[in-house]
Design a protein around this motif. Structure first.
Motif, PDB file in Angstrom:
ATOM      1  N   ASP A 172      23.904 -70.806   5.403  1.00 42.71           N
ATOM      2  CA  ASP A 172      25.178 -71.524   5.369  1.00 42.71           C
ATOM      3  C   ASP A 172      25.218 -72.565   4.255  1.00 42.71           C
ATOM      4  OD1 ASP A 172      26.040 -70.052   7.524  1.00 42.71           O
ATOM      5  OD2 ASP A 172      25.517 -71.578   9.013  1.00 42.71           O
ATOM      6  N   ARG A 173      24.056 -72.905   3.710  1.00 45.11           N
ATOM      7  CA  ARG A 173      24.003 -73.895   2.628  1.00 45.11           C
ATOM      8  C   ARG A 173      24.030 -73.252   1.239  1.00 45.11           C
ATOM      9  NH1 ARG A 173      20.424 -75.169   6.419  1.00 45.11           N
ATOM     10  NH2 ARG A 173      18.692 -74.266   5.245  1.00 45.11           N
ATOM     11  N   THR A 174      23.996 -71.921   1.187  1.00 46.58           N
ATOM     12  CA  THR A 174      23.981 -71.242  -0.109  1.00 46.58           C
ATOM     13  C   THR A 174      25.332 -71.381  -0.793  1.00 46.58           C
ATOM     14  OG1 THR A 174      22.410 -69.609   0.757  1.00 46.58           O
ATOM     15  CG2 THR A 174      23.529 -69.083  -1.313  1.00 46.58           C
ATOM     16  N   ARG A 175      25.304 -71.874  -2.020  1.00 45.41           N
ATOM     17  CA  ARG A 175      26.517 -72.031  -2.815  1.00 45.41           C
ATOM     18  C   ARG A 175      26.661 -70.923  -3.852  1.00 45.41           C
ATOM     19  NH1 ARG A 175      31.633 -74.076  -3.944  1.00 45.41           N
ATOM     20  NH2 ARG A 175      31.767 -75.018  -6.018  1.00 45.41           N
ATOM     21  N   ALA A 196      26.063 -53.328  -6.566  1.00 44.16           N
ATOM     22  CA  ALA A 196      27.117 -53.186  -5.560  1.00 44.16           C
ATOM     23  C   ALA A 196      26.744 -53.927  -4.278  1.00 44.16           C
ATOM     24  CB  ALA A 196      27.362 -51.711  -5.262  1.00 44.16           C
ATOM     25  N   ALA A 197      25.471 -53.867  -3.895  1.00 43.89           N
ATOM     26  CA  ALA A 197      25.015 -54.579  -2.695  1.00 43.89           C
ATOM     27  C   ALA A 197      25.096 -56.088  -2.897  1.00 43.89           C
ATOM     28  CB  ALA A 197      23.589 -54.158  -2.354  1.00 43.89           C
ATOM     29  N   ILE A 198      24.735 -56.559  -4.089  1.00 48.26           N
ATOM     30  CA  ILE A 198      24.845 -57.991  -4.392  1.00 48.26           C
ATOM     31  C   ILE A 198      26.305 -58.424  -4.328  1.00 48.26           C
ATOM     32  CG2 ILE A 198      24.566 -59.717  -6.217  1.00 48.26           C
ATOM     33  CD1 ILE A 198      22.074 -58.125  -7.123  1.00 48.26           C
ATOM     34  N   ALA A 199      27.190 -57.603  -4.889  1.00 47.58           N
ATOM     35  CA  ALA A 199      28.616 -57.920  -4.869  1.00 47.58           C
ATOM     36  C   ALA A 199      29.139 -57.993  -3.434  1.00 47.58           C
ATOM     37  CB  ALA A 199      29.389 -56.873  -5.670  1.00 47.58           C
ATOM     38  N   GLU A 200      28.757 -57.043  -2.614  1.00 46.76           N
ATOM     39  CA  GLU A 200      29.211 -57.039  -1.218  1.00 46.76           C
ATOM     40  C   GLU A 200      28.735 -58.297  -0.496  1.00 46.76           C
ATOM     41  OE1 GLU A 200      27.824 -53.432   0.483  1.00 46.76           O
ATOM     42  OE2 GLU A 200      29.080 -52.141  -0.786  1.00 46.76           O
ATOM     43  N   LEU A 201      27.493 -58.696  -0.762  1.00 45.17           N
ATOM     44  CA  LEU A 201      26.958 -59.908  -0.139  1.00 45.17           C
ATOM     45  C   LEU A 201      27.728 -61.144  -0.596  1.00 45.17           C
ATOM     46  CD1 LEU A 201      24.765 -61.384   1.512  1.00 45.17           C
ATOM     47  CD2 LEU A 201      23.319 -61.336  -0.535  1.00 45.17           C
ATOM     48  N   VAL A 203      30.802 -61.364  -1.711  1.00 51.78           N
ATOM     49  CA  VAL A 203      32.149 -61.373  -1.146  1.00 51.78           C
ATOM     50  C   VAL A 203      32.100 -61.718   0.338  1.00 51.78           C
ATOM     51  CG1 VAL A 203      34.152 -59.942  -0.614  1.00 51.78           C
ATOM     52  CG2 VAL A 203      33.071 -59.784  -2.871  1.00 51.78           C
ATOM     53  N   GLU A 204      31.169 -61.101   1.050  1.00 51.40           N
ATOM     54  CA  GLU A 204      31.044 -61.325   2.496  1.00 51.40           C
ATOM     55  C   GLU A 204      30.771 -62.790   2.813  1.00 51.40           C
ATOM     56  OE1 GLU A 204      27.614 -60.509   5.820  1.00 51.40           O
ATOM     57  OE2 GLU A 204      27.975 -58.920   4.333  1.00 51.40           O
ATOM     58  N   ARG A 205      29.891 -63.417   2.017  1.00 51.91           N
ATOM     59  CA  ARG A 205      29.496 -64.804   2.290  1.00 51.91           C
ATOM     60  C   ARG A 205      30.262 -65.814   1.427  1.00 51.91           C
ATOM     61  NH1 ARG A 205      24.819 -64.990   5.405  1.00 51.91           N
ATOM     62  NH2 ARG A 205      25.462 -67.176   5.639  1.00 51.91           N
ATOM     63  N   ASP A 206      31.220 -65.347   0.679  1.00 49.18           N
ATOM     64  CA  ASP A 206      32.068 -66.193  -0.161  1.00 49.18           C
ATOM     65  C   ASP A 206      31.224 -67.064  -1.100  1.00 49.18           C
ATOM     66  OD1 ASP A 206      34.424 -67.204  -1.204  1.00 49.18           O
ATOM     67  OD2 ASP A 206      34.607 -68.781   0.318  1.00 49.18           O
ATOM     68  N   LEU A 207      30.368 -66.389  -1.875  1.00 49.35           N
ATOM     69  CA  LEU A 207      29.461 -67.078  -2.783  1.00 49.35           C
ATOM     70  C   LEU A 207      29.943 -66.972  -4.221  1.00 49.35           C
ATOM     71  CD1 LEU A 207      26.081 -65.696  -1.375  1.00 49.35           C
ATOM     72  CD2 LEU A 207      27.197 -67.867  -0.795  1.00 49.35           C
ATOM     73  N   LEU A 208      29.672 -68.015  -4.991  1.00 48.37           N
ATOM     74  CA  LEU A 208      29.820 -67.929  -6.431  1.00 48.37           C
ATOM     75  C   LEU A 208      28.603 -67.214  -7.013  1.00 48.37           C
ATOM     76  CD1 LEU A 208      31.064 -71.552  -7.206  1.00 48.37           C
ATOM     77  CD2 LEU A 208      32.446 -69.465  -7.122  1.00 48.37           C
ATOM     78  N   VAL A 209      28.778 -66.610  -8.185  1.00 51.32           N
ATOM     79  CA  VAL A 209      27.673 -65.935  -8.852  1.00 51.32           C
ATOM     80  C   VAL A 209      27.683 -66.326 -10.324  1.00 51.32           C
ATOM     81  CG1 VAL A 209      26.582 -63.746  -9.422  1.00 51.32           C
ATOM     82  CG2 VAL A 209      27.822 -63.982  -7.262  1.00 51.32           C
ATOM     83  N   GLY A 233      36.083 -57.538  -6.063  1.00 56.05           N
ATOM     84  CA  GLY A 233      35.991 -58.899  -5.555  1.00 56.05           C
ATOM     85  C   GLY A 233      35.135 -59.837  -6.364  1.00 56.05           C
ATOM     86  N   MET A 234      34.581 -59.369  -7.504  1.00 54.06           N
ATOM     87  CA  MET A 234      33.609 -60.193  -8.225  1.00 54.06           C
ATOM     88  C   MET A 234      34.181 -60.938  -9.434  1.00 54.06           C
ATOM     89  SD  MET A 234      31.025 -60.130  -6.421  1.00 54.06           S
ATOM     90  CE  MET A 234      29.929 -61.033  -7.508  1.00 54.06           C
ATOM     91  N   ARG A 235      35.225 -60.409 -10.048  1.00 55.28           N
ATOM     92  CA  ARG A 235      35.711 -61.093 -11.248  1.00 55.28           C
ATOM     93  C   ARG A 235      36.097 -62.535 -10.942  1.00 55.28           C
ATOM     94  NH1 ARG A 235      39.638 -62.789 -14.308  1.00 55.28           N
ATOM     95  NH2 ARG A 235      39.853 -62.215 -16.535  1.00 55.28           N
ATOM     96  N   GLU A 236      36.703 -62.768  -9.775  1.00 57.95           N
ATOM     97  CA  GLU A 236      37.205 -64.097  -9.450  1.00 57.95           C
ATOM     98  C   GLU A 236      36.121 -65.065  -8.983  1.00 57.95           C
ATOM     99  OE1 GLU A 236      38.439 -61.356  -5.934  1.00 57.95           O
ATOM    100  OE2 GLU A 236      38.086 -61.206  -8.097  1.00 57.95           O
ATOM    101  N   ARG A 237      34.881 -64.602  -8.813  1.00 59.47           N
ATOM    102  CA  ARG A 237      33.816 -65.492  -8.343  1.00 59.47           C
ATOM    103  C   ARG A 237      32.592 -65.479  -9.267  1.00 59.47           C
ATOM    104  NH1 ARG A 237      33.157 -65.204  -3.290  1.00 59.47           N
ATOM    105  NH2 ARG A 237      34.982 -63.925  -2.818  1.00 59.47           N
TER     106      ARG A 237
END
Length: 399
Positions: A172-175, A196-201, A203-209, A233-237
């Motif tokens: 829950d602390r992951t930014r 693809a798995a990283i992207a799904e994670l 998006v699921e956890r609403d993380l920046l990359v 879902g990745m371009r915006e994050r």
């Protein structure tokens, strides 16, 4: 006379206390002192394309960039970066609001982390990692959480990502996820399925990359570079980092960039403006021309490094190392245990005197130092004759 201070507190900010002089400075100085061949620090020993160098000279003479360039970067370069991303990957970016020029990829990493991470935030990074990652996370007050790429020696020796371990590292602390592919120092190129798995994670956890893709044009064999921002879902994050130094062999120019959404670019620019503000004015114009070079340049560049990879990899194997032949970058990681060694630091500090060659101990790229202890990195972005001489010396030292 020794200057006195009114405090006993150490001068260095405690967040940086664990980071001494970089291993690159230490080993490069050792190369100079011993006259050894420096296969440690990743800089080419020849300049890049003559037409790109001449473009920089022309910009200097024409007075373009000799004074402060625009804060986001010169329009020509921002346009060239956007055109490159569209042509190569089908990613459309507005050069006015979604591209930011930086003082190399190192500043891009620093500005992104300083802008996006607050004290207490966790940053998950793939271990081993480029040493500035840890320092920049520390300066931002974040907590780094390493996910270790594990060595596998069955078949073609390689380092691999455990996706379950990555998922378990997120709390829950992951930014933010800090991803590097092609990966320095292991040479791993993450596959479409892994990305693809990283992207799904994310998006699921609403993380920046933040994704460091500076070796995007150096992928070999069947590997392919796929930007993480291309996934749903990745371009915006995602903040994507690129660099001219690695692709055009002008590392001293320090020209890098980020591409992202207007809000993320604005956030990174807010931090970047208080680091260098601007840099590399005339070189920005030259890099704009470099990015527009025909595809033949990029193919020839890759093919040249591929031949050098194979030359050095074969030579290291003949000298007794276990070789993890890279799928990307211009570094090759080796295991020194077949040589009867297990301490990469001691091995690398003795190697210049023993063999006349400098390498880098991979343990400096790990939080879990024991995991990286037996691994040593060599670079092959050198002239063929230099690599041949290094191989000869290493074979001779091996007996």
């Amino acid at each position: 006379m020794t200057a006195m201070t009114s405090t006993s507190r150490p001068f260095l900010n405690r967040r940086l206390a664990e980071f001494g002089t970089t291993i690159f400075a230490e080993m490069s100085a050792l190369a100079v002192r011993t006259g050894a061949i420096n296969l440690g620090q990743g800089f080419p020993d020849t300049d890049g394309p003559e037409e790109v160098r001449e473009a920089a000279v022309r910009a200097l003479r024409d007075g373009r960039g000799n004074q402060y360039p625009p804060g986001p970067g010169v329009p020509e370069l921002r346009g060239a970066v956007a055109a490159h991303q569209l042509r190569r990957y089908g990613l459309s970016y507005d050069p006015d609001t979604e591209v930011l020029v930086t003082a190399g990829a190192t500043e891009a990493i620093a500005a992104a982390l300083l802008a996006l991470v607050e004290p207490g935030d966790e940053v998950v990074a793939l271990e081993p990692y480029y040493d500035s990652y840890a320092a920049c996370i520390a300066m931002a007050g974040g907590t780094r959480v390493p996910v270790t790429l594990r060595p596998h020696v069955e078949g073609e020796a390689s380092f691999r990502l455990d996706l379950d371990e990555l998922r378990d590292a997120v709390t829950d602390r992951t930014r933010l996820l800090l991803i590097n592919t092609p990966h320095n120092p292991t040479g791993t190129v993450l596959t479409r399925a892994e990305l693809a798995a990283i992207a799904e994670l994310a998006v699921e956890r609403d993380l920046l990359v933040v994704t460091d893709e500076v070796y995007e044009h150096l992928v070999f064999d069947a590997a392919e570079h796929v930007p993480l921002a291309t996934f749903p879902g990745m371009r915006e994050r995602t903040v994507t980092i690129g660099s001219a130094g690695k692709t055009f062999s002008f590392t001293g120019w320090k020209v890098g960039w980020i591409t992202s959404t207007p809000t993320l670019v604005a956030a990174v620019r807010s931090a970047k403006q208080f680091l260098t503000y601007v840099s590399s004015g005339p070189f920005q114009y030259a890099v704009a021309e470099a990015l527009a070079l025909p595809d033949e340049y990029f193919s020839a560049f890759r093919d040249d490094l591929l031949a050098k990879r194979d030359l050095l990899s074969a030579g290291l194997a003949a000298a007794g190392f276990t070789v993890f032949r890279p799928a990307g970058t211009y570094f090759v990681t080796t295991d020194i245990r077949p040589l009867g060694e297990s301490d990469g630091f001691a091995f690398c500090r003795a190697l210049p005197e023993r063999a006349g060659v400098v390498a880098i101990p991979n343990a400096v790229f790990y939080d879990h130092r024991e995991a990286g202890a037996p691994f040593v990195r060599f670079t092959f972005c050198k002239q063929t004759g230099v690599l041949e001489e290094a191989v000869r010396r290493l074979k001779a030292a091996a007996g």
